[in-house]
Structure formats: structure tokens, C-alpha cells
Design an enzyme around this catalytic site. Structure first.
Site, PDB file in Angstrom:
ATOM      1  N   SER A   1      37.042  33.143  21.774  1.00 40.55           N
ATOM      2  CA  SER A   1      38.001  33.128  22.885  1.00 40.55           C
ATOM      3  C   SER A   1      37.747  34.260  23.878  1.00 40.55           C
ATOM      4  O   SER A   1      38.668  34.800  24.462  1.00 40.55           O
ATOM      5  CB  SER A   1      39.421  33.215  22.341  1.00 40.55           C
ATOM      6  OG  SER A   1      39.582  34.416  21.605  1.00 40.55           O
TER       7      SER A   1
ATOM      8  N   GLU B   1      26.651  50.267  39.625  1.00 40.14           N
ATOM      9  CA  GLU B   1      26.180  50.626  38.277  1.00 40.14           C
ATOM     10  C   GLU B   1      24.662  50.742  38.310  1.00 40.14           C
ATOM     11  O   GLU B   1      24.017  50.377  39.298  1.00 40.14           O
ATOM     12  CB  GLU B   1      26.628  49.571  37.261  1.00 40.14           C
ATOM     13  CG  GLU B   1      28.132  49.582  37.032  1.00 40.14           C
ATOM     14  CD  GLU B   1      28.584  48.568  36.002  1.00 40.14           C
ATOM     15  OE1 GLU B   1      28.564  48.885  34.817  1.00 40.14           O
ATOM     16  OE2 GLU B   1      28.951  47.452  36.400  1.00 40.14           O
TER      17      GLU B   1
ATOM     18  N   HIS C   1      24.272  51.090  25.206  1.00 38.45           N
ATOM     19  CA  HIS C   1      24.929  51.644  26.393  1.00 38.45           C
ATOM     20  C   HIS C   1      24.753  53.155  26.337  1.00 38.45           C
ATOM     21  O   HIS C   1      24.965  53.769  25.292  1.00 38.45           O
ATOM     22  CB  HIS C   1      26.414  51.271  26.395  1.00 38.45           C
ATOM     23  CG  HIS C   1      27.069  51.492  27.725  1.00 38.45           C
ATOM     24  ND1 HIS C   1      27.324  52.748  28.222  1.00 38.45           N
ATOM     25  CD2 HIS C   1      27.498  50.620  28.662  1.00 38.45           C
ATOM     26  CE1 HIS C   1      27.894  52.629  29.410  1.00 38.45           C
ATOM     27  NE2 HIS C   1      28.012  51.344  29.703  1.00 38.45           N
TER      28      HIS C   1
ATOM     29  N   ARG D   1      19.818  50.808  32.254  1.00 36.62           N
ATOM     30  CA  ARG D   1      20.352  51.345  30.997  1.00 36.62           C
ATOM     31  C   ARG D   1      19.311  51.714  29.958  1.00 36.62           C
ATOM     32  O   ARG D   1      19.487  52.671  29.219  1.00 36.62           O
ATOM     33  CB  ARG D   1      21.242  50.299  30.353  1.00 36.62           C
ATOM     34  CG  ARG D   1      22.567  50.332  30.938  1.00 36.62           C
ATOM     35  CD  ARG D   1      23.481  49.445  30.205  1.00 36.62           C
ATOM     36  NE  ARG D   1      24.644  49.369  31.061  1.00 36.62           N
ATOM     37  CZ  ARG D   1      25.579  48.481  30.975  1.00 36.62           C
ATOM     38  NH1 ARG D   1      25.506  47.567  30.043  1.00 36.62           N
ATOM     39  NH2 ARG D   1      26.585  48.494  31.793  1.00 36.62           N
TER      40      ARG D   1
ATOM     41  N   HIS E   1      25.474  47.952  22.421  1.00 32.88           N
ATOM     42  CA  HIS E   1      26.446  47.445  23.405  1.00 32.88           C
ATOM     43  C   HIS E   1      26.329  45.941  23.638  1.00 32.88           C
ATOM     44  O   HIS E   1      27.335  45.260  23.739  1.00 32.88           O
ATOM     45  CB  HIS E   1      26.208  48.199  24.709  1.00 32.88           C
ATOM     46  CG  HIS E   1      27.145  47.858  25.823  1.00 32.88           C
ATOM     47  ND1 HIS E   1      28.505  48.065  25.736  1.00 32.88           N
ATOM     48  CD2 HIS E   1      26.916  47.321  27.052  1.00 32.88           C
ATOM     49  CE1 HIS E   1      29.078  47.675  26.864  1.00 32.88           C
ATOM     50  NE2 HIS E   1      28.135  47.203  27.676  1.00 32.88           N
TER      51      HIS E   1
ATOM     52  N   ARG F   1      19.494  43.613  30.128  1.00 31.46           N
ATOM     53  CA  ARG F   1      20.520  43.037  31.007  1.00 31.46           C
ATOM     54  C   ARG F   1      20.936  44.026  32.091  1.00 31.46           C
ATOM     55  O   ARG F   1      21.210  45.198  31.818  1.00 31.46           O
ATOM     56  CB  ARG F   1      21.751  42.677  30.171  1.00 31.46           C
ATOM     57  CG  ARG F   1      22.906  42.142  30.980  1.00 31.46           C
ATOM     58  CD  ARG F   1      24.077  41.859  30.072  1.00 31.46           C
ATOM     59  NE  ARG F   1      24.559  43.085  29.483  1.00 31.46           N
ATOM     60  CZ  ARG F   1      25.622  43.752  29.909  1.00 31.46           C
ATOM     61  NH1 ARG F   1      26.317  43.320  30.950  1.00 31.46           N
ATOM     62  NH2 ARG F   1      26.001  44.851  29.312  1.00 31.46           N
TER      63      ARG F   1
HETATM   64  C1  SIN Z   1      30.314  49.285  31.685  1.00 31.71           C
HETATM   65  O1  SIN Z   1      31.395  49.255  32.254  1.00 31.71           O
HETATM   66  O2  SIN Z   1      29.574  50.272  31.701  1.00 31.71           O
HETATM   67  C2  SIN Z   1      29.875  48.076  30.941  1.00 31.71           C
HETATM   68  C3  SIN Z   1      29.586  46.997  31.858  1.00 31.71           C
HETATM   69  C4  SIN Z   1      28.540  46.092  31.289  1.00 31.71           C
HETATM   70  O3  SIN Z   1      28.096  46.295  30.164  1.00 31.71           O
HETATM   71  O4  SIN Z   1      28.114  45.178  31.989  1.00 31.71           O
END
Ligand code: SIN
Length: 528
Positions: free
Chosen positions: A13, A116, A241, A287, A348, A383
Site C-alpha cells: 500500500s 537534490e 543514502h 548519491r 536506502h 537512481r
Molecule cells: C531524500 O529526501 O533525500 C530522499 C529522496 C529520495 O530518495 O528520492
């Protein structure tokens, strides 16, 4: 024991499952099986936002370029183009559902766009620093009140029911007919017959000791799909992450990458920055690069953590943009307007998963996989931040359209779950001990930096765990802890097998034995 008949069974969900349910429920009877409460999953924990080319300064082409570049040669370009071009339409749908995205009157879109790592421009639409929660609450409310959607909370799927399982594969190939699901609270197992079944259970962060994921992320869908005969791709690409809060009382608490996007700097304990010597994009490198740089500095200097410092920004700005992080850190004695935040990398996101096509279809007839459970080809070897919620929206809708275009199929009466040869478990300690052991050696041997020897060690231990758990599963009544452990071990096995097959370092997979990148990128596909 109950027998439930549905048009479509959705297992999971998160955002993918809810999007699919709402798009199907106009015409179909949908059942949504979820192993905790409706909104307890990784989607609700997403802080950063959703990436899409919304601003007039941006374009889908620029978003595609950034995604392909982060993906290190492994994104499927056709899928990437198709998904990212649908971004603005997917965001518009969320706005129509009532998601209260953070506004900015100075931006031509009317919304605040943050940034980001790996993005060449601000393109992440968000709801302060609790985007996932806001999106899930908005859609969850609609799902709960929809007359065509039945939500089965606290139900964990055990396994898919397929032609092979029913002994019918000679005449009909391999089809999916539904699934068995255990009610966590009563211990009863239901048989669910469905014309179509969709795996949307998220990723497998709990394979690792340190993760930003909630406890639900145990690779259930990937493991079930694998056992049912689906191909699994690129499981070696586990995204770590860079910035999970390092604090004894803050299990799995993410510090969103948008903190770096808004100017946060990574520092050593002496206050010096280190990212500029690792990459010219510094804190805003993709990342994989930032997580590896932190891992390198921590190992070289024997540090427990590094620091993320955004205290140079005005306090009012921080409280407006990061209210959740501000409050959670304050509860733990960290004032982000004054102090640097102690952080470490943590598992992550699972970039690989069940191989699917543009509509989320798997190798089995009548079985789909969407969201983090699937491997669509969008994420490649790494990703790009905030592309995952977008993927959930696009594939939730695409699979709904594919299902709605099918002629109705008969639902089949299926055999009940057989408990005639099992008894209640005598030693639960085996389950908790094995959980712990698995997550520790996966962290030590199959983490950010890998070697052949470490992978062999992990493989050896996985084999032993696998034997022990299979025996336990064959002899004792199922519990949710046992089912999750069984799925975690299978998923860990897929990660290790895939990592062993890749003889290069690319994106999120880094091996000291193969530090170079090969000229041609190739998917790692595993088939039973
Ligand atoms: C984050 O807010 O750093 C995570 C976002 C993501 O993993 O896409």
C-alpha cells in the site's frame, strides 16, 4: 479459512499500490493487502519530494539527461524518456487529488521547487520535508472510503498461487491466480483468487543493519516474484543514502538530500569540508559518489560519523523548509540552526527488482510488479534522487490502464492453504537470531565497498540460513517474522549473486577487485 474473490489483488500500500487502486476502482473490484496499517510503508517516509520538469527553465530533456548520467550507462533510455515525459501530468493528478505541495509565488509554477544531488536544476516539488506522508495521507483517505476497494490491513502475503504450483504449467505456461495471505492478528490464512495480481511491496532495505527504510522493507514482493519464476535484474545496485542521522535513539531517521540541495555542507569533525576533493559537484554529486566519499573518510580517519551543517542558513528558513527534521533533531538535543547534524550512510533504495515492461507486466501472465519492487530500467546503476515516487505514479497508472483494457477473465477456485503437516514453532529465537545475523553480515560484506572474498563469505552464510529457514518453514506454522525472514534471505541471496556476476565497478556497485568500469553496460539478469 476464507476464500476471497477479486478482480485485482494489490499486495502493498505504498504510493504505487494506492495509485493503481484509485485508477482501477472506477470499474474493478480491488483488494489491497498490506502487512501493517495502510500508511505504514516507505512511501510515507519519503522526505525530499518528486522530481519532474515543471519549471519553464527546465525541460523533460534536461531531466532525462540527468537521470541517464546518474544511472551510469545502465538506464533503459526508452523507459526513461517515457516515464519522465509523463512527470508533469502525474504531478497534476496529485494536485487534483488535493496534495498540498509547498507554494512559492515567485516561481512560475506557483510551487517551491527544491534541488537534490545529480539534478542540474531545481525540479523537486515537495510538501516541506514530509512529502511522502502528505501524498500518502491524501490518497489513503480516498482509498479507505472507496466502495470498490477492500483494504486488508495486517495481512502479509505468503506466496503467489501460480500454474506451476497448481501443477497446470504443461497446459498453460505460468500464470498467476492470486496469493495466500496470513492475517497477522488472527493467524488465519486466506486464499485470494484474482484475475490480476500486482506486487507493490517496496524494496529491501531491511536486508542491511543500517537503513533509512521502515521495518516493512523486507523484499517480500521481489522474493515472491522470484519464487514464482519471474526474472530478477540488477540487484547489486543497492543505493546507500549518504545522510542518515547518527544517534543511538534515532533508528532509520533520514536527513533529506534537499538539506544539501538548499546549501548544507558535509564536514569532518574539525569543521573542514571534504566533498570538493572527491567530486567537482561537491555535496551535490550523485548519491553513489557522496556515500562512497563519506565511507572513505570515515574508514580512513576511524570516524563514527561525519557532519551535515546547514546552520549558516537563517533559522526561519530552516524551520519553514525542514520543520520535521528541525523538530525530530531538537527532540534529540540537536539544534540544526546552530549545530552540525551527525550523519552516516545507510541502505536506502533497491534499484533492481522484478523485470517488467512499460505497463508493469512481469514474465508471468496476470502478474504485475510496480514501484521499488520492479526493475523497469529507469534507475540504471544509480537512481537519481526523487525519481522513485514519480515511477510509482507513472507505473501505477500504466498498469491500471493495461488491466482495464483486458477482457474479463474467470476467477478460479483455488486450493486452501494446507496446514496439515505443520505445528506451532518451538523456538522463536532462531528467527530473531537469524534476522540479526543476516543484516550484520550483509552490512559488513555486501555494503558500499565489496570484494570477491567478502561476497563469498556472505554467500556461504546465506546458504546455511536458507537451509535452516526452509526447514523451519516446512515444519512450523507461518508467522509474519518467519515470512519476512524467508523473504529477506532470498533477497540477500539475489543481491550477492548479482554482485558476484558484475566484474566491474559501476554506479552503486563498487568492487576493490574490479575497480574499473567496463566499456559496455550490461544488465545482470537472474532466472531460476
Ligand atoms: C531524500 O529526501 O533525500 C530522499 C529522496 C529520495 O530518495 O528520492
Amino acid at each position: 479459512m476464507s476464500h476471497i474473490y477479486l478482480d485485482t489483488l494489490i499486495i502493498g500500500s505504498g504510493l504505487a499500490g494506492l495509485t493503481l487502486a484509485l485508477n482501477l476502482a472506477k470499474c474493478k473490484k480491488v483488494g489491497l493487502v498490506t502487512k501493517q496499517a495502510l500508511l505504514d510503508g516507505a512511501s510515507s517516509w519519503a522526505q525530499g519530494g518528486i522530481a519532474s520538469a515543471l519549471s519553464e527553465k527546465d525541460s523533460p530533456e534536461a531531466h532525462i539527461r540527468d537521470t541517464l548520467s546518474a544511472g551510469a550507462g545502465m538506464c533503459n533510455e526508452e523507459i526513461t524518456r517515457c516515464v519522465l515525459k509523463k512527470g508533469p501530468q502525474a504531478i497534476q493528478w496529485l494536485i487534483e487529488q488535493g496534495v498540498p505541495f509547498t507554494r512559492d509565488k515567485d516561481n512560475n509554477t506557483g510551487y517551491h521547487l527544491t534541488r537534490e544531488g545529480g539534478h542540474s536544476i531545481r525540479r523537486v516539488i515537495h510538501v516541506a520535508d514530509t512529502t511522502g506522508q502528505a501524498v500518502q495521507e491524501t490518497l489513503g483517505e480516498k482509498v479507505r472510503t472507496h466502495k470498490n476497494i477492500t483494504v486488508l490491513e495486517h495481512h502479509i502475503a505468503i506466496d503467489l498461487i501460480t500454474s506451476i504450483k497448481l501443477g497446470r504449467s504443461n497446459s498453460e505456461g505460468n500464470k498467476c491466480y492470486g496469493a495466500y495471505a496470513l492475517d497477522n492478528q488472527s493467524g488465519q490464512v486466506s486464499t485470494i483468487s484474482a484475475q490480476n495480481t500486482v506486487l507493490a511491496t517496496g524494496g529491501a532495505g531491511k536486508v542491511y543493519l543500517y537503513t533509512t527504510n521502515p521495518d516493512t522493507a523486507t523484499g517480500d514482493g521481489i522474493a515472491m516474484g522470484w519464487r514464482a519464476g519471474c526474472r530478477i535484474a540488477n540487484m547489486e545496485f543497492i543505493q546507500f543514502h549518504p545522510t542518515c542521522l547518527y544517534h543511538p535513539h534515532a533508528k532509520s531517521f533520514l536527513i533529506t538530500e534537499t538539506v544539501r540541495g538548499e546549501g548544507g555542507l558535509l564536514k569532518l569533525p574539525d569543521g573542514n569540508r571534504f566533498m570538493p576533493i572527491h567530486d567537482e559537484r561537491a555535496e551535490l554529486a550523485p548519491r553513489d559518489i557522496v556515500a562512497r566519499a563519506i565511507d572513505f573518510e570515515m574508514k580512513k580517519r576511524g570516524l563514527d560519523c561525519v557532519y551535515l551543517d546547514i546552520s549558516h542558513k537563517p533559522a526561519a528558513f530552516l524551520k519553514k523548509h525542514f520543520p520535521y527534521i528541525f523538530t525530530r533533531c531538537q527532540e534529540l538535543g540537536i539544534d540544526i540552526t546552530q549545530d552540525p547534524i551527525p550523519v552516516v550512510p545507510a541502505a536506502h533504495y533497491t534499484c533492481g527488482g522484478i523485470v517488467t515492461d512499460l505497463n508493469g507486466k512481469t514474465d508471468l501472465d496476470n502478474l504485475y510488479a510496480i514501484g521499488e519492487t520492479a526493475h523497469t530500467g529507469l534507475h540504471g546503476a544509480n537512481r537519481l534522487a526523487s525519481n522513485s515516487l514519480l515511477e510509482c505514479l507513472v507505473f501505477g497508472k500504466a498498469s491500471a490502464e493495461d488491466i482495464l483494457n483486458q477482457a474479463p477473465l474467470p476467477t478460479t477456485k483455488l486450493p486452501h492453504w494446507d496446514e496439515s503437516r505443520v505445528t506451532d514453532a518451538d523456538e522463536e529465537i532462531i528467527i530473531s537470531h537469524n534476522w540479526d545475523e543476516l543484516r550484520r553480515f550483509m552490512w559488513s560484506y555486501v555494503g558500499i565497498v565489496r570484494t570477491n572474498k567478502r561476497l563469498q563469505r556472505a554467500q556461504h552464510r546465506i546458504k546455511l540460513l536458507h537451509e535452516e529457514i526452509s526447514e523451519y518453514y516446512a515444519n512450523f506454522r507461518v508467522t509474519s517474522d518467519l515470512l519476512e525472514l524467508r523473504n529477506l534471505v532470498s533477497t540477500a541471496d539475489l543481491i550477492v549473486q548479482s554482485a558476484m556476476l558484475r566484474h566491474e565497478s559501476r554506479g552503486l556497485h563498487f568492487s576493490l577487485d574490479y575497480p574499473e568500469i567496463l566499456q559496455y553496460a550490461k544488465d545482470t539478469i537472474i532466472k531460476r
